[in-house]
Write an enzyme that holds these catalytic residues in place. Structure first.
Site, mmCIF file in Angstrom:
data_model
loop_
_atom_site.group_PDB
_atom_site.id
_atom_site.type_symbol
_atom_site.label_atom_id
_atom_site.label_comp_id
_atom_site.label_asym_id
_atom_site.label_seq_id
_atom_site.Cartn_x
_atom_site.Cartn_y
_atom_site.Cartn_z
ATOM 1 C CE LYS A 75 -4.068 1.719 2.608
ATOM 2 N NZ LYS A 75 -4.931 1.465 3.778
ATOM 3 C CB SER A 150 -8.332 3.276 2.743
ATOM 4 O OG SER A 150 -7.536 2.646 3.750
ATOM 5 C CB SER A 174 -8.727 0.282 5.466
ATOM 6 O OG SER A 174 -9.501 1.435 5.347
HETATM 7 N N1 GLN Z 1 -13.512 3.485 6.065
HETATM 8 C C1 GLN Z 1 -13.015 3.898 7.330
HETATM 9 C C2 GLN Z 1 -12.620 5.350 7.274
HETATM 10 O O1 GLN Z 1 -12.844 5.954 6.288
HETATM 11 C C3 GLN Z 1 -11.871 3.037 7.734
HETATM 12 C C4 GLN Z 1 -10.616 3.412 7.039
HETATM 13 C C5 GLN Z 1 -9.457 2.565 7.445
HETATM 14 O O2 GLN Z 1 -9.597 1.510 8.050
HETATM 15 N N2 GLN Z 1 -8.277 3.063 7.126
HETATM 16 O O3 GLN Z 1 -12.098 5.896 8.185
#
Ligand code: GLN
Length: 509
Positions: A75, A150, A174
């Protein structure tokens, strides 16, 4: 498509060690596939922000490293020395870190080679990958749909066979949610078990790195080489066991708890979990019972408040973490500023996207004097209650099971105008993040022709138990994502030897 793309990372590592597959060939097959996706830009899946031009030097060839020669997609938010590390943000565009994140270094010493950096929501804020400054990622199951987020670039790349496996990070879901939406395996380990040193921070008390893989065994294999104490991370823990490769095929005596709050038709603030998702989830529970598990109800009374607490705590931490991006030290600096304050303001105005600005404002507000007690302090109390709920539940059951995400992959653009609808994606995953406990998502079936994820969570450091149960269920469910890898229209530059030869299997007559 070259046969080697059909190999799991475990099998590829084994074939390389046995000398029946060359690490160079394996790397080149994936490098060419990843590069062609990158070259296709928005006409491809847009999984990558950088792809290696050539194989990196192998670690000392004599080392016989356990993962010798297996390529890894990482990532974007993991710092990689001399390789762009931008966390999906314009404000870090072109940033080349002077050092590599501890977990990536660890994996490098285990023999993996950096194949590519993957696209992501900006600073890991999002559930659809539409918040990336480098364009949305597409879901290989249906290009008109999101891959989740994400870590959407990592999930889509693994599902499409553009990388054998990938690293993601999970703050509120995410890793697990994109794994669910792309039909692969994703695991968030116990908080503190993988070093955060060199991960560009979103919310430090929640961020954890973890594997995105085609199957549970690969997840265990990768995670086993990720965990370990790191003096550079003050929250890093000594993982108390070795992560074993899972072998369980039965679930005899395993007590699985199903919390109505996260797995009921009426959960999710009345919106409900999609019927097709619930059907696949219940079918998987029935299968678990056939394998010998005892399935019972369990209560997590405060879990429905997890999302509200998360959207105070995570933005609060983000507003502090992101204060460092001021145009002085990293990445973008606005030109022609009148003075220092103007430079800060314009850099942050130009460099951050809308969602990141929304979170910074939310977080700053929640931490400001006069509101701190009402929001931040209260959210922390809710967090404690949620952790206590899990402790009480794990006195009755071994593992908790829920759907991973309330829906299958949704259409690009469907939720971008409604942040609250977007936030609901993490309804089932955020409670485990707040409690710091390990959780895995495995594909458990299809709904509307799209994959559905099942989440298994256990107490802190119960990774081996979680992986074993996930493996037994996976074997029994027999979910097959190979059609999506094959459907990928990407060129197959090198035709490898047949699988039977790579794996030293007897030839079919
Ligand atoms: N979708 C969640 C957010 O927008 C979790 C994101 C994540 O786990 N990095 O914060």
């Amino acid at each position: 498509m070259s046969d080697v793309v059909g190999l799991s990372a475990f099998d590829a590592a084994r074939a390389i060690a046995a000398g029946s597959l060359s690490a160079e060939e394996l790397f080149e097959v994936y490098r060419a596939r990843a590069a062609s996706d990158r070259a296709a830009g928005v006409d491809g899946l847009n999984c990558f922000t950088w792809v290696a031009a050539e194989p990196p030097d192998a670690v000392a060839a004599s080392a016989q490293a356990p993962l010798e020669g297996v390529p890894l997609a990482v990532k974007d938010l993991f710092c990689t020395e001399g390789v762009p590390s931008q966390s999906g943000s314009r404000i870090l565009e072109g940033y080349l870190p002077p050092y590599t994140a501890s977990v990536v270094r660890r994996l490098h010493s285990a023999g993996v080679r950096l194949l590519a950096k993957t696209n992501q929501d900006e600073f890991a804020m999002g559930s659809s990958n539409e918040n990336s400054a480098f364009g949305a990622v597409r879901n290989p199951w249906d290009r008109e749909r999101v891959p989740g987020g994400s870590s959407g670039g990592s999930a889509a790349a693994v599902a499409a066979g553009l990388a054998p496996w990938a690293l993601g990070t999970d703050t509120g879901g995410s890793i697990r949610q994109p794994a669910a939406l792309c039909g692969i395996v994703g695991m968030k380990p116990t908080y503190g078990s993988v070093s955060r040193y060199g991960m560009i921070a979103f919310a430090s008390s929640l961020d954890q790195a973890g594997p995105l893989t085609r199957d549970v065994r690969d997840a265990a294999l990768l995670l086993g080489h990720m965990v370990g104490h790191d003096p550079c991370d003050a929250t890093s823990l000594r993982f108390p066991h070795t992560i074993e490769l899972p072998t369980a095929e039965r679930l005899d005596g395993v007590r699985l708890g199903v919390p109505e709050e996260l797995a009921g038709a009426s959960s999710l603030e009345g919106e409900g979990i999609e019927a097709g998702v619930l059907d696949a989830f219940r079918a998987a529970l029935a299968r678990a019972e056939e394998l010998g598990a005892q399935v019972s109800d369990v209560r997590l009374p405060h879990a429905p408040h997890a999302l509200s607490a998360y959207y105070v705590i995570a933005p609060a931490e983000a507003s502090s973490n992101l204060a460092r991006f001021d145009g002085v030290r990293y990445g973008l600096r606005a030109a022609d500023a009148a003075d220092l304050l103007d430079m800060y303001t314009r850099t942050r105005h130009d460099g951050f996207g809308a969602e990141v600005k929304r979170r910074i404002m939310l977080g700053t507000y929640a931490l400001s004097s006069g509101y701190y007690d009402a929001y931040y302090d209260r959210a922390q109390r809710v967090r404690t209650k949620i952790a206590e709920d899990f402790r009480a539940a794990f006195a009755q059951v071994d593992l908790i099971v829920t759907p991973t995400a309330p829906t299958v992959a949704f259409k690009l653009g469907e939720k971008t105008a409604d942040p609250l609808a977007m936030y609901l994606n993490d309804f089932c995953t955020v409670p485990m993040s707040l409690a710091g406990i390990p959780a895995i998502s495995i594909p458990c079936g299809l709904s509307q022709g799209l994959p559905v994820g099942l989440q298994l969570a256990g107490p802190a450091f119960s990774e081996n138990r979680v992986l074993d149960a996930a493996h037994a269920l996976e074997q029994s469910i027999g979910f097959d994502g190979s059609a999506v890898r094959k459907r990928s229209s990407l060129p197959a530059p090198a035709q490898g030897p047949p699988l039977s030869e790579i794996l030293n299997l007897p030839r079919e007559s």
